[in-house]
Design a protein around this motif. Structure first.
Motif, PDB file in Angstrom:
ATOM      1  N   ILE A 163       0.829  -1.201   0.000  1.00  0.00           N
ATOM      2  CA  ILE A 163       0.000   0.000   0.000  1.00  0.00           C
ATOM      3  C   ILE A 163       0.865   1.253   0.000  1.00  0.00           C
ATOM      4  N   ALA A 164       1.985   1.203   0.736  1.00  0.00           N
ATOM      5  CA  ALA A 164       2.886   2.363   0.783  1.00  0.00           C
ATOM      6  C   ALA A 164       3.396   2.735  -0.596  1.00  0.00           C
ATOM      7  N   HIS A 165       3.651   1.728  -1.431  1.00  0.00           N
ATOM      8  CA  HIS A 165       4.118   2.015  -2.794  1.00  0.00           C
ATOM      9  C   HIS A 165       3.080   2.834  -3.548  1.00  0.00           C
ATOM     10  N   ALA A 166       1.827   2.439  -3.424  1.00  0.00           N
ATOM     11  CA  ALA A 166       0.763   3.119  -4.163  1.00  0.00           C
ATOM     12  C   ALA A 166       0.493   4.506  -3.594  1.00  0.00           C
ATOM     13  N   VAL A 167       0.554   4.639  -2.272  1.00  0.00           N
ATOM     14  CA  VAL A 167       0.318   5.940  -1.659  1.00  0.00           C
ATOM     15  C   VAL A 167       1.345   6.956  -2.148  1.00  0.00           C
ATOM     16  N   GLU A 168       2.619   6.584  -2.137  1.00  0.00           N
ATOM     17  CA  GLU A 168       3.640   7.541  -2.587  1.00  0.00           C
ATOM     18  C   GLU A 168       3.542   7.830  -4.080  1.00  0.00           C
ATOM     19  N   ALA A 169       3.045   6.872  -4.835  1.00  0.00           N
ATOM     20  CA  ALA A 169       2.877   7.107  -6.273  1.00  0.00           C
ATOM     21  C   ALA A 169       1.851   8.194  -6.548  1.00  0.00           C
ATOM     22  N   LEU A 228       9.571  10.738   0.658  1.00  0.00           N
ATOM     23  CA  LEU A 228      10.037  10.687   2.042  1.00  0.00           C
ATOM     24  C   LEU A 228       9.778   9.335   2.701  1.00  0.00           C
ATOM     25  N   HIS A 229       8.607   8.773   2.500  1.00  0.00           N
ATOM     26  CA  HIS A 229       8.297   7.513   3.189  1.00  0.00           C
ATOM     27  C   HIS A 229       9.335   6.439   2.884  1.00  0.00           C
ATOM     28  N   HIS A 230       9.610   6.212   1.618  1.00  0.00           N
ATOM     29  CA  HIS A 230      10.554   5.159   1.250  1.00  0.00           C
ATOM     30  C   HIS A 230      11.973   5.489   1.702  1.00  0.00           C
ATOM     31  N   LEU A 232      12.834   7.225   4.308  1.00  0.00           N
ATOM     32  CA  LEU A 232      12.887   6.973   5.747  1.00  0.00           C
ATOM     33  C   LEU A 232      13.036   5.493   6.050  1.00  0.00           C
ATOM     34  N   CYS A 233      12.248   4.678   5.355  1.00  0.00           N
ATOM     35  CA  CYS A 233      12.305   3.235   5.601  1.00  0.00           C
ATOM     36  C   CYS A 233      13.656   2.657   5.193  1.00  0.00           C
ATOM     37  N   HIS A 234      14.269   3.195   4.146  1.00  0.00           N
ATOM     38  CA  HIS A 234      15.597   2.728   3.755  1.00  0.00           C
ATOM     39  C   HIS A 234      16.634   3.066   4.822  1.00  0.00           C
ATOM     40  N   VAL A 235      16.520   4.253   5.420  1.00  0.00           N
ATOM     41  CA  VAL A 235      17.438   4.629   6.497  1.00  0.00           C
ATOM     42  C   VAL A 235      17.219   3.726   7.710  1.00  0.00           C
ATOM     43  N   LEU A 236      15.969   3.545   8.100  1.00  0.00           N
ATOM     44  CA  LEU A 236      15.672   2.743   9.289  1.00  0.00           C
ATOM     45  C   LEU A 236      16.063   1.283   9.102  1.00  0.00           C
ATOM     46  N   TYR A 254       2.245   8.044   9.430  1.00  0.00           N
ATOM     47  CA  TYR A 254       2.875   9.294   9.849  1.00  0.00           C
ATOM     48  C   TYR A 254       3.481  10.043   8.664  1.00  0.00           C
ATOM     49  N   ALA A 255       4.030   9.300   7.707  1.00  0.00           N
ATOM     50  CA  ALA A 255       4.569   9.942   6.500  1.00  0.00           C
ATOM     51  C   ALA A 255       3.438  10.584   5.699  1.00  0.00           C
ATOM     52  N   LEU A 256       2.292   9.899   5.619  1.00  0.00           N
ATOM     53  CA  LEU A 256       1.164  10.479   4.893  1.00  0.00           C
ATOM     54  C   LEU A 256       0.610  11.693   5.645  1.00  0.00           C
TER      55      LEU A 256
END
Length: 345
Positions: A163-169, A228-230, A232-236, A254-256
């Motif tokens: 879902i995160a992929h689609a939201v950022e798209a 930003l969402h992706h 952040l997740c790559h850093v974490l 939270y990113a949304l």
């Protein structure tokens, strides 16, 4: 790419896809947890199987990728079949990136990474990603039966990852009306499937619907630029070793919420698909009500790590609908660390 989608496809269709591509010596790769399934796929290839390598690891450490490339070259493979979740498919992509070997993906989770040309490697505590058509699978073999052993908690976090992929798209600078339609259909399908499979983990229709959603959501990520969402997740994940799907699940609401003021149409589309008034809260409730973790603290992040993570995420250049500042990201991460319902800032 070509997509095969049916029950029992993992062992009944993979060999046919290899033959269609003219491949005669395939290296099958997986993680240790999916080794039995990968062995079944390898057996189905018959003499076309050049070996089975079960060394996939989360976030694809560069030394793991190096070893897999050596195995592929030693086996004189002319193609690769990745069986499993994002770690296995990520390793298959690393082999394809380094060698140019065509890749067939047989996913057993709902991350959707098999539908993208995005690769990722972790080295010296940092995860770097890129795009290359060489890593896009030539075929995807979707088999709902393959996801039956996936525990409900991991099914949920894997699905929210998609879902995160689609939201950022939706708010990417290179989005389009077609991508927006695909994204909304993708997370509507996933959000509808997850409660059904949580209630009945053997429900093949719900499992198939989740794979359908994962394919659409992953396709959106493959066609747009990550924000930003992706990052952040790559850093974490890359720096602090947090689990991939669970991190996406915790961070997404939270990113949304952070980006919603600058991307109101995207937030409205998510809320509409989830039949909710507020998209970040609806995502938070969807995951939490199905037993997914709600805070970064649950995943093992230390409060002292928040400032470092915020500085790393803010120090990278990438498009995002709202300006990315260290203070803004720190506030986002602190809220995700605590795990309370998200509030727009």
């Amino acid at each position: 790419m070509r997509v095969v989608f049916r029950a029992d496809a993992a062992t009944s269709a993979t060999a046919g896809e290899a033959q269609r591509l003219g491949l005669r010596r395939l290296l099958v790769v997986s993680g240790t947890h999916g080794a039995d399934t990968a062995q079944a796929v390898a057996d189905s290839l018959g003499p076309a199987c050049a070996g089975l390598h079960t060394g996939a690891r989360m976030h694809v450490p560069v030394e793991v990728a190096d070893r897999a490339v050596q195995v592929a070259l030693a086996a004189d493979a002319d193609g690769c079949v990745a069986v499993g979740g994002g770690s296995a498919i990520g390793l298959g992509k690393a082999i394809a990136l380094r060698t140019g070997l065509p890749l067939i993906a047989v996913p057993s989770t709902y991350s959707g990474s098999e539908a993208t040309p995005v690769w990722g490697l972790t080295e010296h505590g940092a995860k770097r990603t890129g795009r290359d058509q060489a890593v896009l699978p030539r075929s995807i073999v979707y088999d709902p039966e393959l996801t039956l052993p996936l525990p409900v908690p991991l099914s949920v976090t894997s699905g929210v990852n998609a879902i995160a992929h689609a939201v950022e798209a939706l708010y990417a600078p290179d989005t389009s009306p077609l991508i927006a339609l695909t994204a909304e259909e993708g997370f509507r399908a996933m959000a509808g499937a997850l409660p059904r499979l949580a209630a009945d983990p053997r429900n093949l229709d719900a499992r198939g619907r989740a794979l359908y959603g994962a394919w659409l959501c992953g396709s959106c990520l493959g066609a747009t630029t990550m924000g930003l969402h992706h990052k952040l997740c790559h850093v974490l994940g890359g720096t602090f070793g947090l689990p991939h799907a669970e991190t996406h699940t915790v961070v997404l609401p939270y990113a949304l919420a952070y980006n919603a003021p600058a991307a109101p149409e995207a937030a409205t589309a998510v809320a509409r698909a989830l039949d909710a008034a507020d998209a970040p809260t609806a995502l938070w409730r969807l995951a939490g009500d199905l037993g997914a973790p709600r805070s970064l603290a649950e995943l093992g992040l230390k409060e002292a790590d928040l400032t470092v993570a915020a500085e790393q995420a803010a120090g990278q250049a990438y498009p995002n609908p709202r300006e990315v500042t260290a203070d803004g990201v720190l506030a986002l991460l602190r809220a995700a660390f605590e795990g309370a319902a998200p509030e727009r800032s």
